[in-house]
Design a protein around this motif. Structure first.
Motif, mmCIF file in Angstrom:
data_model
loop_
_atom_site.group_PDB
_atom_site.id
_atom_site.type_symbol
_atom_site.label_atom_id
_atom_site.label_comp_id
_atom_site.label_asym_id
_atom_site.label_seq_id
_atom_site.Cartn_x
_atom_site.Cartn_y
_atom_site.Cartn_z
ATOM 1 N N GLY A 96 -3.398 8.335 -6.876
ATOM 2 C CA GLY A 96 -3.455 9.372 -6.343
ATOM 3 C C GLY A 96 -4.359 9.222 -5.108
ATOM 4 N N ALA A 97 -3.967 8.394 -4.334
ATOM 5 C CA ALA A 97 -4.248 8.440 -2.667
ATOM 6 C C ALA A 97 -2.998 8.992 -2.046
ATOM 7 C CB ALA A 97 -3.609 7.173 -2.470
ATOM 8 N N ASN A 98 -3.552 9.173 -0.564
ATOM 9 C CA ASN A 98 -3.211 9.979 0.277
ATOM 10 C C ASN A 98 -2.734 9.281 1.596
ATOM 11 O OD1 ASN A 98 -2.540 12.790 -0.175
ATOM 12 N ND2 ASN A 98 -4.947 13.204 -0.422
ATOM 13 N N TYR A 99 -2.060 9.872 2.343
ATOM 14 C CA TYR A 99 -2.051 8.806 3.902
ATOM 15 C C TYR A 99 -3.029 7.985 4.812
ATOM 16 C CZ TYR A 99 0.497 7.006 7.963
ATOM 17 O OH TYR A 99 0.356 5.967 8.783
ATOM 18 N N ASP A 100 -3.949 9.341 5.438
ATOM 19 C CA ASP A 100 -3.959 8.655 6.009
ATOM 20 C C ASP A 100 -5.789 9.705 6.006
ATOM 21 O OD1 ASP A 100 -3.656 11.826 5.874
ATOM 22 O OD2 ASP A 100 -3.648 12.403 7.843
ATOM 23 N N THR A 101 -6.096 9.406 5.257
ATOM 24 C CA THR A 101 -7.593 9.471 4.295
ATOM 25 C C THR A 101 -8.631 7.939 4.482
ATOM 26 O OG1 THR A 101 -7.313 9.221 2.121
ATOM 27 C CG2 THR A 101 -7.435 11.193 2.792
ATOM 28 N N PRO A 102 -9.596 7.973 4.365
ATOM 29 C CA PRO A 102 -10.211 6.742 4.332
ATOM 30 C C PRO A 102 -10.586 5.486 3.835
ATOM 31 C CG PRO A 102 -11.713 8.396 4.938
ATOM 32 C CD PRO A 102 -10.594 9.183 4.612
ATOM 33 N N ASP A 103 -10.145 6.098 2.590
ATOM 34 C CA ASP A 103 -9.506 5.274 0.989
ATOM 35 C C ASP A 103 -7.453 5.352 0.843
ATOM 36 O OD1 ASP A 103 -8.508 8.114 0.209
ATOM 37 O OD2 ASP A 103 -10.483 7.865 -2.129
ATOM 38 N N GLY A 104 -6.243 5.748 1.929
ATOM 39 C CA GLY A 104 -5.839 6.427 1.342
ATOM 40 C C GLY A 104 -4.944 5.041 1.861
ATOM 41 N N SER A 127 0.575 -1.155 -0.111
ATOM 42 C CA SER A 127 -0.043 0.150 0.066
ATOM 43 C C SER A 127 0.802 1.095 0.225
ATOM 44 C CB SER A 127 -1.169 0.017 1.041
ATOM 45 O OG SER A 127 -1.375 0.854 1.044
ATOM 46 N N LEU A 128 0.872 2.171 -1.278
ATOM 47 C CA LEU A 128 1.365 3.282 -1.018
ATOM 48 C C LEU A 128 0.209 4.425 -1.341
ATOM 49 C CD1 LEU A 128 4.163 4.720 -0.785
ATOM 50 C CD2 LEU A 128 4.564 4.279 -3.418
ATOM 51 N N ALA A 129 0.667 5.783 -0.893
ATOM 52 C CA ALA A 129 0.537 6.896 -0.483
ATOM 53 C C ALA A 129 1.055 7.625 -1.920
ATOM 54 C CB ALA A 129 -0.022 7.931 0.432
ATOM 55 N N GLY A 130 0.614 7.439 -3.085
ATOM 56 C CA GLY A 130 1.992 8.228 -3.914
ATOM 57 C C GLY A 130 1.151 9.669 -4.767
ATOM 58 N N LYS A 131 -0.252 10.211 -3.775
ATOM 59 C CA LYS A 131 -0.321 10.914 -4.271
ATOM 60 C C LYS A 131 0.451 12.311 -2.783
ATOM 61 C CE LYS A 131 -3.920 14.705 -4.170
ATOM 62 N NZ LYS A 131 -5.536 14.539 -4.197
ATOM 63 N N ALA A 132 0.872 11.972 -1.725
ATOM 64 C CA ALA A 132 1.676 12.713 -0.293
ATOM 65 C C ALA A 132 3.513 12.581 -0.960
ATOM 66 C CB ALA A 132 0.751 11.707 0.954
ATOM 67 N N LYS A 133 3.900 11.120 -1.850
ATOM 68 C CA LYS A 133 4.782 11.433 -2.288
ATOM 69 C C LYS A 133 5.563 11.248 -0.197
ATOM 70 C CE LYS A 133 4.422 14.635 -5.911
ATOM 71 N NZ LYS A 133 4.966 16.171 -6.614
ATOM 72 N N TRP A 134 6.344 11.283 0.041
ATOM 73 C CA TRP A 134 6.671 11.675 0.698
ATOM 74 C C TRP A 134 7.084 10.093 1.456
ATOM 75 C CZ3 TRP A 134 4.785 9.578 5.745
ATOM 76 C CH2 TRP A 134 3.398 9.998 5.948
ATOM 77 N N PRO A 135 5.753 9.088 1.728
ATOM 78 C CA PRO A 135 5.970 7.612 1.882
ATOM 79 C C PRO A 135 6.843 7.122 0.501
ATOM 80 C CG PRO A 135 3.452 8.308 2.282
ATOM 81 C CD PRO A 135 4.372 9.502 1.344
ATOM 82 N N GLY A 136 6.600 7.861 -0.032
ATOM 83 C CA GLY A 136 7.793 6.635 -1.347
ATOM 84 C C GLY A 136 9.071 6.989 -1.695
ATOM 85 N N HIS A 137 9.306 8.158 -0.795
ATOM 86 C CA HIS A 137 10.741 8.183 -0.608
ATOM 87 C C HIS A 137 11.747 7.675 0.313
ATOM 88 C CE1 HIS A 137 11.137 10.652 3.197
ATOM 89 N NE2 HIS A 137 12.895 10.859 2.597
#
Length: 430
Positions: free
Chosen positions: A258-266, A196-206
């Motif tokens: 398009g996913a964020n980290y801490d949203t209901p679908d993130g 699972s990855l929050a691609g929109k947020a970017k910082w988790p990918g780094h």
């Protein structure tokens, strides 16, 4: 809203793009019996613990402090991580800052200090600075001066769903990158989304690129790159190639870009709902999973980032950091006194008791009762070296470029070579 002001300081927007009952202490200025200490003061406190379990704990502590100090009003602004960064950037461009605000230390805090926004609190906390564990305090000490205090410390690692691993026939967490790649393939073969990855947020990918750079090139290479402002090291290209190898397998959940980290679908909710087997995240992951979706309970496990075969970095080197607070340059003495209050051993034990943070105050380690927290604490205790998040360790513009370039690498629009070139160009333009 009342904020401290240092005059108009012109900052680039990138400067602040960053990607919890005891006595307050008789020796603290705001707790003294002087007439000045009884003047009405307001403390603006911005933090990112905008969800349970920490938000109500800190709300209660602020109320308790104000009850003991009737002349002090603490205004709390609790913001989601990205919203905080945006708001902080806006106020900083006018040379303003809250009296107490979230920080992760490193290069971002250094630029805030250079801009006159953050206060040197070395002398202010001298009477209690030695109660903070050295590892936790390190990120906030810059050039021999202290510009912030920690409230949490931890590391990034893989959180995994034991039941999904078992379903895929995986009997133990991977110890090497090769084993990790094979496990990703096993999960896919079993019809399970591996990551699972929050691609929109970017910082988790780094986190992926940073850990691979650590494992392939070693921590000293990252430090040298920061000093020389050149990341065009063949080992960093190799790290990008390893990440591309993973991304090419399409291991992330549908719509991850398009996913964020801490949203209901993130990212966190995808993991908590059992729709992915793993997420690479910090010590707060179980709390956010529970808040946004479900608690995986005993099915949730943790393992450190695997070693890379033939790499120069140690498998026991850790990557991560923790949250902390900086003090606005013109903040009233009550701001530092309040930090002393919330970091008293008694109050810190309450914060640790939520399971959301790990100890930064000496002698409070036994307060960690949450088994997930213990997993991280034990892994961190065995770490041989430590690297702060790259988007905080480096100057803000460089950290943001790391996040942006790695996101493009994962999306397939930038090559490993282009990643290191872009980061180098940004570093050299600083």
């Amino acid at each position: 809203m009342s904020l401290t002001r240092r005059g108009v300081v012109t900052l680039a927007a990138s400067v602040l793009l960053l990607a919890g009952c005891g006595s307050s202490g008789d020796d603290a200025p705001a707790a003294s019996g002087s007439a000045a200490a009884q003047e009405k003061v307001t403390v603006e406190w911005w933090h990112i613990q905008n969800i349970e379990p920490m938000q109500p704990v800190w709300d209660a502590m602020a109320k308790e402090y104000m009850a003991a100090h009737p002349n002090v009003t603490i205004n709390i602004t609790a913001l989601e991580n990205e919203a905080f960064k945006a708001k902080m950037t806006t106020v900083a461009q006018s040379g303003e800052s809250p009296d107490i605000y979230q920080t992760w230390g490193g290069g971002v805090l250094q630029q805030q200090a250079d801009a006159g926004i953050a206060k040197d609190i070395t002398a202010d906390i001298a009477s209690w600075a030695d109660t903070i564990t050295p590892a936790a305090a390190a990120a906030y000490k810059l050039g021999g001066k202290t510009y912030g205090v920690p409230y949490d410390i931890g590391m990034v690692g893989f959180w995994y769903n034991k039941a999904l691993f078992e379903k895929a026939g995986i009997t133990a967490p991977p110890a090497t990158w090769g084993e990790f790649i094979e496990d990703v393939k096993k999960l896919q073969a079993a019809g399970i989304t591996p990551l699972s990855l929050a691609g929109k947020a970017k910082w988790p990918g780094h986190y992926y690129w940073a850990y691979l750079a650590m494992r392939v090139a070693g921590l000293d290479a990252l430090k040298q790159a920061a000093a020389t402002k050149s990341f065009e090291n063949p080992d960093f290209v190799t790290a990008g190639q390893k990440l591309k190898e993973l991304a090419d397998l399409k291991p992330f959940q549908n719509g991850f870009l398009g996913a964020n980290y801490d949203t209901p679908d993130g990212q966190a909710a995808t993991m908590g709902n059992g729709k992915a087997a793993m997420e690479l995240m910090g010590q707060w992951a179980p709390t956010v999973q529970k808040d946004t979706s479900k608690d995986l309970g005993d099915d949730l496990g943790f393992f450190p980032f695997p070693m890379v075969e033939g790499g120069k970095g140690a498998a026991t080197d850790a990557f991560g950091g923790g949250g902390g607070f900086a003090v606005g340059a013109d903040a009233p003495p009550a701001a530092v006194d309040f930090l002393k209050f919330i970091l008293s051993p008694e109050n810190h034990r309450k914060e640790i008791g939520t399971g959301a943070i790990l100890p930064v105050i000496k002698g409070t380690e036994d307060a960690v009762s949450n088994p997930r927290g213990k997993m991280v604490a034990e892994t961190l205790a065995a770490a041989t070296d430590f690297q702060l998040y790259l988007d905080q360790a480096y100057p803000p513009a460089v950290g943001q470029q790391v996040n942006d370039s790695v996101a493009e690498l994962i999306a397939g629009t930038k090559s490993p070579e282009e990643v290191v070139k872009a980061i180098t160009e940004t570093a050299q333009s600083e």
